[in-house]
Design an enzyme around this catalytic site. Structure first.
Site, short mmCIF file in Angstrom:
data_model
loop_
_atom_site.label_atom_id
_atom_site.label_comp_id
_atom_site.label_asym_id
_atom_site.label_seq_id
_atom_site.Cartn_x
_atom_site.Cartn_y
_atom_site.Cartn_z
N MET A 74 -5.75 -7.20 8.42
CA MET A 74 -5.19 -6.32 9.44
C MET A 74 -6.06 -5.07 9.57
O MET A 74 -7.13 -4.98 8.99
CB MET A 74 -3.74 -6.01 9.11
N HIS A 78 -4.98 -42.81 1.27
CA HIS A 78 -5.50 -43.58 0.14
C HIS A 78 -6.61 -42.84 -0.57
O HIS A 78 -6.62 -42.72 -1.80
CB HIS A 78 -6.01 -44.94 0.64
N GLY A 94 -8.19 -7.41 4.24
CA GLY A 94 -9.09 -7.60 5.36
C GLY A 94 -8.49 -8.26 6.57
O GLY A 94 -9.18 -8.45 7.58
N THR A 133 8.53 -40.24 -3.90
CA THR A 133 8.76 -39.35 -2.76
C THR A 133 7.73 -39.50 -1.65
O THR A 133 7.97 -39.03 -0.53
CB THR A 133 8.80 -37.88 -3.24
N CYS A 187 7.63 -39.48 -9.27
CA CYS A 187 6.28 -39.97 -9.53
C CYS A 187 5.41 -39.96 -8.28
O CYS A 187 4.28 -40.44 -8.31
CB CYS A 187 6.31 -41.38 -10.12
N ARG A 192 -3.50 2.99 8.41
CA ARG A 192 -3.83 1.74 7.72
C ARG A 192 -2.60 0.85 7.62
O ARG A 192 -1.47 1.32 7.51
CB ARG A 192 -4.36 2.04 6.31
N SER A 208 13.14 -43.43 -10.77
CA SER A 208 11.92 -42.67 -10.54
C SER A 208 11.78 -42.52 -9.02
O SER A 208 11.74 -43.51 -8.30
CB SER A 208 10.70 -43.39 -11.11
N TYR A 233 11.82 -35.51 -16.02
CA TYR A 233 10.36 -35.39 -16.05
C TYR A 233 9.80 -35.42 -14.63
O TYR A 233 10.47 -35.83 -13.67
CB TYR A 233 9.73 -36.52 -16.87
N LYS A 269 0.83 -1.21 0.00
CA LYS A 269 0.00 0.00 0.00
C LYS A 269 0.86 1.26 0.00
O LYS A 269 0.66 2.18 -0.78
CB LYS A 269 -0.93 -0.02 1.22
N ARG A 309 -3.24 -1.80 -6.13
CA ARG A 309 -2.49 -3.03 -5.94
C ARG A 309 -2.87 -4.01 -7.04
O ARG A 309 -3.85 -3.79 -7.76
CB ARG A 309 -2.79 -3.65 -4.58
#
Length: 889
Positions: free
Chosen positions: A112, A461, A110, A772, A836, A101, A769, A856, A32, A345
């Site tokens: 603060m 799952h 909205g 993770t 993957c 402000r 592959s 990939y 701002k 903004r």
């Protein structure tokens, strides 16, 4: 504690700082303050004022005190403001009033605090009345100020003040607050002050400087309100950023019918249309527009009421948009026919609008194609690709869980997978509600419009399967109690029954009672144009996780360039296949197992043929059987009795088999390559299905590129033994068919030991592959299905920043991934690398994949467009070719 910014100015008058091209200035002044400063330098009419730097916010919160030099700098800035306006702060005859402000570097609308009309007291209000010739206006400002000060600084609830206003309106027959007579407003001010004293034990401050310091402190303190903290967590805004404080000379939209206030966008934020969009109110202050106390008018009405002002507002919108090169969200006030801009903004926008605006701005030479791609947030894509709840609908909220899979759906409650399937066949829309789902619920999840679970997390799952199918899912709704016996579901203290309608929003995690209207996803020319630009930019390929031909086609429709994970176990959970699989599991010897596997062979072969055809020559990575065998066996007595009958086996024998397969920790038990080593006939059957299917497609002039992946390898010896089986079967099939197809043989890196010995494994594996999901579990020592009980607390208390199953843990798991990439390439330079797990569709995780030069990423079908966009953005960030700070204000 010493002041860490002792050599840096703390106060900046408008015009001292610039927002354009300087992210550092924006961080210092907040969005701002930087916007006001920039508009001032552009010659746009902005009320004069100054900004207290955001760097002071954390200092104040730590010390609960202001550094002494702030007093000097603030008083000097206030004197400059008095000279500019020709008014005096606290001057009874000619009072200067200010607004106070907040304004962080990242917009937090909205979240603060704001205070208007500061500087009024029992003396200055009379001066304002005399100066304006309008006592009602002056006392209305005073009434507003005392109420806001009570709520913001004294932290009192709004309700007592609102009740007093409503009481006065009823007593005087006033339709609006501004219609109250002056005497009534004066009485309200007195009653407001009495309310403050009664509830806080302190008197309302009459001295303007005391008022100002109280307001500045309150704005800084609002950085740590619950709503601000929650907003930062959701939007990944650092707690250390802090907010600036803007002190601005008041301009008055409540001086009469030639005054007003409003909010306008330089383009329509819902559709992207290049036309002014917004709302305004005559004879009002800014809080009236946003609070809902009065109904605003469409901005087009301003053209009829004040045509000159409307034209000037349009011109300013165009000027600001071209200067900042993005859509502007502007706040304005009109004081007796004169327009003032209070804020500008970057405008928030819908997903549909984001694509249109970006494309049209490229056409207008405002931004480049690269900037257009960098500006589209992944959430915009999610909006486009999934049904959304009509924002105009009235909704009855039941509960909130985790937004596990985006999109929205309405349906009738069902509590079992079988019931879901049965009702869906009859054409009914159903939502499957379970405590948690298991693989045996898969057919019910396929039939249902959406899934709701009381337990589980973002990678449970239910979540993983739902995302893969593009179905909305809310998981881990902890106040949901499912009672299959009474066929009821409790949502806290509310009870619904089987067949009742609910609506689920998987994008927000909210569940509503009843049926509601949904908006269908729409993909237009702007989407296809921008995604084509993204594809030109990214070097990293994007594949799809697909277990069925339908998923494969869906992935291709969304732009997938192959399959990164085909989970073969999902092919066994249906009808005759499940029975044959169970027959194999309970078999007493190898010949019996091979007999059962022979029944599965043509089924798997047919699936692979259809998937290869769907991929049209793109690579297809097929993971051999991974889960422990007990997951395929019945859980309840009725199903067990049926299985005994189907297989012609004694019931007690089956019970003994199931008991023998029990494991204390199945995730770390007999699964993955360990299954293939103990039961080599299983990978042999799967390899035969793969290569026979590949040869069939190739013989018909189809293109095919299978990649066989051996799961859960911890040792190169495990990989070597499993790969020997695969290669032997491949050679057998090629001899039988008199045809050879190219293929790769690799492994999933999902155990820390595999990452640590990746150089050894890469001597034999042609690709890695990274799984993770499991790598995160085994690195952290977490169960992803159970961690939902404490991970939210870890995040809330700052032990970890984010859920490691949603965004890759770069410091820990990421270090293992990078190590495995580097070690693997040290012994095999052409090693293909991909990911993957669920992280393959997460933008932040994709950015990491770019840094380690993966070939990939792979994700569920409906995340493919997100991954394509994120991969392009990661490439742009790595090149440093786009300054994203210029895309925001």
């Amino acid at each position: 504690m010493s002041d860490p910014y002792a050599q840096q100015p703390l106060v900046y008058s408008f015009g001292q700082g610039r927002a354009d091209g300087s992210s550092a200035m924006k961080e210092l002044l907040g969005g701002k303050g930087a916007g006001l400063a920039e508009m001032t330098t552009l010659g746009i009419p902005v009320p004069p004022g100054f900004t207290i730097a955001s760097t002071l916010c954390q200092t104040y919160l730590d010390l609960n005190a202001f550094p002494p030099r702030l007093t000097r700098q603030l008083e000097a800035a206030l004197q400059r403001l008095e000279a500019t306006t020709g008014r005096g702060f606290g001057n009874v005859a000619n009072p200067l009033l200010v607004s106070v402000r907040s304004g962080a570097a990242v917009s937090m609308p909205g979240m603060m605090e704001t205070i208007l009309n500061l500087g009024l007291n029992d003396q200055t209000v009379e001066g304002l009345a005399a100066l304006s010739g309008n006592p009602a206006f002056a006392w209305d400002c005073y009434r507003r100020f005392v109420q806001m000060y009570g709520v913001v600084v004294f932290e009192l609830p709004r309700t007592p003040f609102d009740l007093l206003v409503e009481e006065a309106r009823v007593a005087h027959g006033a339709a609006r607050d501004i219609d109250l007579p002056v005497a009534a407003i004066k009485a309200l001010v007195a009653r407001f002050k009495a309310t403050i004293a009664e509830h806080s034990g302190r008197a309302f401050p009459e001295a303007p400087m005391e008022q100002l310091w109280g307001a500045v402190a309150a704005v800084f303190q609002s950085w740590n309100t619950r709503r601000a903290i929650d907003y930062r967590r959701i939007h990944d805004i650092p707690d250390t950023m802090g907010t600036a404080v803007n002190i601005v000379a008041m301009v008055y939209g409540n001086l009469g019918e030639t005054s007003g206030t409003g909010v306008a966008f330089s383009r329509n934020p819902s559709t992207g249309e290049a036309t002014l969009y917004g709302e305004f109110l005559c004879n009002a202050q800014g809080e009236d527009v946003v609070s809902g106390a009065r109904t605003p008018q469409p901005i087009e009405t301003l053209r009829d009421v004040m045509p000159g002002v409307y034209q000037e507002l349009e011109r300013m919108g165009r000027t600001l948009e071209r200067h900042f090169r993005d859509v502007q969200d502007m706040e304005f006030t009109i004081e007796e026919g004169r327009l003032y801009m209070l804020q500008t903004r970057r405008g928030q926008r819908s997903g549909q609008a984001a694509f249109r605006i970006a494309c049209e701005m490229v056409g207008e030479d405002l931004i480049s194609e690269e900037e257009a791609v960098a500006r589209i947030p992944p959430s915009a894509l999610e909006q486009l690709l999934h049904p959304m709840i009509d924002p105009g609908e009235a909704l009855d909220r039941l509960t909130t869980g985790l937004p596990a899979s985006p999109g929205a759906a309405s349906g009738q409650i069902v509590l079992t997978a079988d019931d879901a399937e049965l009702r869906a066949r009859r054409g009914e829309a159903v939502i499957l509600v379970r405590r948690e789902t298991s693989p045996e619920d898969f057919h019910g999840m396929v039939a249902a419009k959406a899934v709701l679970t009381a337990r589980g997390g973002m990678t449970s799952h239910a979540a993983v399967v739902a995302r893969g199918m593009g179905k909305p899912c809310v998981a881990g709704a902890q106040d949901v109690t499912v009672d299959e016996h009474t066929q009821t579901v409790r949502f806290g203290d509310r009870e619904l029954k089987l067949g009742d309608w609910i609506t689920l929003d998987g994008s927000t995690g909210v569940v509503y009672a009843g049926q509601t209207r949904l908006l269908a996803p729409q993909l237009d020319q702007y989407y296809y144009t921008l995604m084509a630009w993204a594809d030109k930019i990214r070097p990293m390929k994007v594949r799809v996780n697909a277990d069925t031909p339908a998923d494969a086609h869906r992935g291709r429709d969304h732009g997938a360039e192959g399959i990164g994970l085909c989970r073969t176990e999902h092919m066994f959970f249906d009808g005759d296949r499940l029975l044959a699989m169970r027959e194999m599991i309970v078999a007493e010897d190898r010949p019996a197992r091979e007999k059962a596997l022979a029944k599965l062979l043509p089924m798997q072969r047919g699936d692979f043929e259809a998937i290869f055809r769907a991929m049209e020559g793109y690579p297809v990575t097929i993971r051999l059987l991974d889960p422990p065998l007990h997951e395929f066996l019945p859980k309840d007595e009725t199903e067990l009795v049926q299985l005994a009958e189907d297989l012609g086996r004694p019931l007690e024998h089956l019970r003994a088999v199931i008991e023998s397969l029990h494991e204390s920790n199945p995730m770390l038990g007999l699964r993955g390559c360990r299954l293939g080593i103990v039961y080599p006939e299983i990978p042999a059957m799967q390899a035969r299905a793969i290569f026979e299917a590949a040869c069939t497609v190739a013989a018909r002039k189809g293109r095919v590129m299978p990649e066989v992946m051996i799961p859960l390898v911890a040792s190169v010896v495990e990989f070597r033994r499993q790969s020997l089986i695969v290669r032997q079967v491949a050679e057998e099939v090629f001899r039988e068919r008199q045809l050879t197809v190219p293929y790769l043989l690799g492994t999933m890196i999902e155990l820390p030991r595999a990452a640590l010995t990746a150089d050894e494994i890469a001597r034999e594996a042609q690709f890695f592959s990274f799984g993770t999901n499991d790598l995160t579990q085994t690195t952290y020592g977490l169960s992803r299905d159970d961690s939902g009980r404490f991970l939210p607390h870890y995040i809330e208390t700052g032990i970890i920043d984010q859920d490691p199953f949603q965004t890759l843990d770069i410091a820990g798991v990421g270090k293992l991934v990078k190590m495995a990439c580097d070690l693997g390439r040290s012994t095999r330079a052409d090693l293909k690398l991909g990911i993957c797990g669920e992280h393959g569709g997460d933008p932040a995780s994709i950015a990491f994949c770019e840094t380690v030069r993966m070939n990939y990423v792979s994700c569920s079908p409906f995340r493919v467009p997100v991954a394509r966009l994120a991969a392009a953005q990661a490439a742009l960030a790595a090149r440093g070719t786009v300054d994203r700070t210029k895309a925001t204000v």
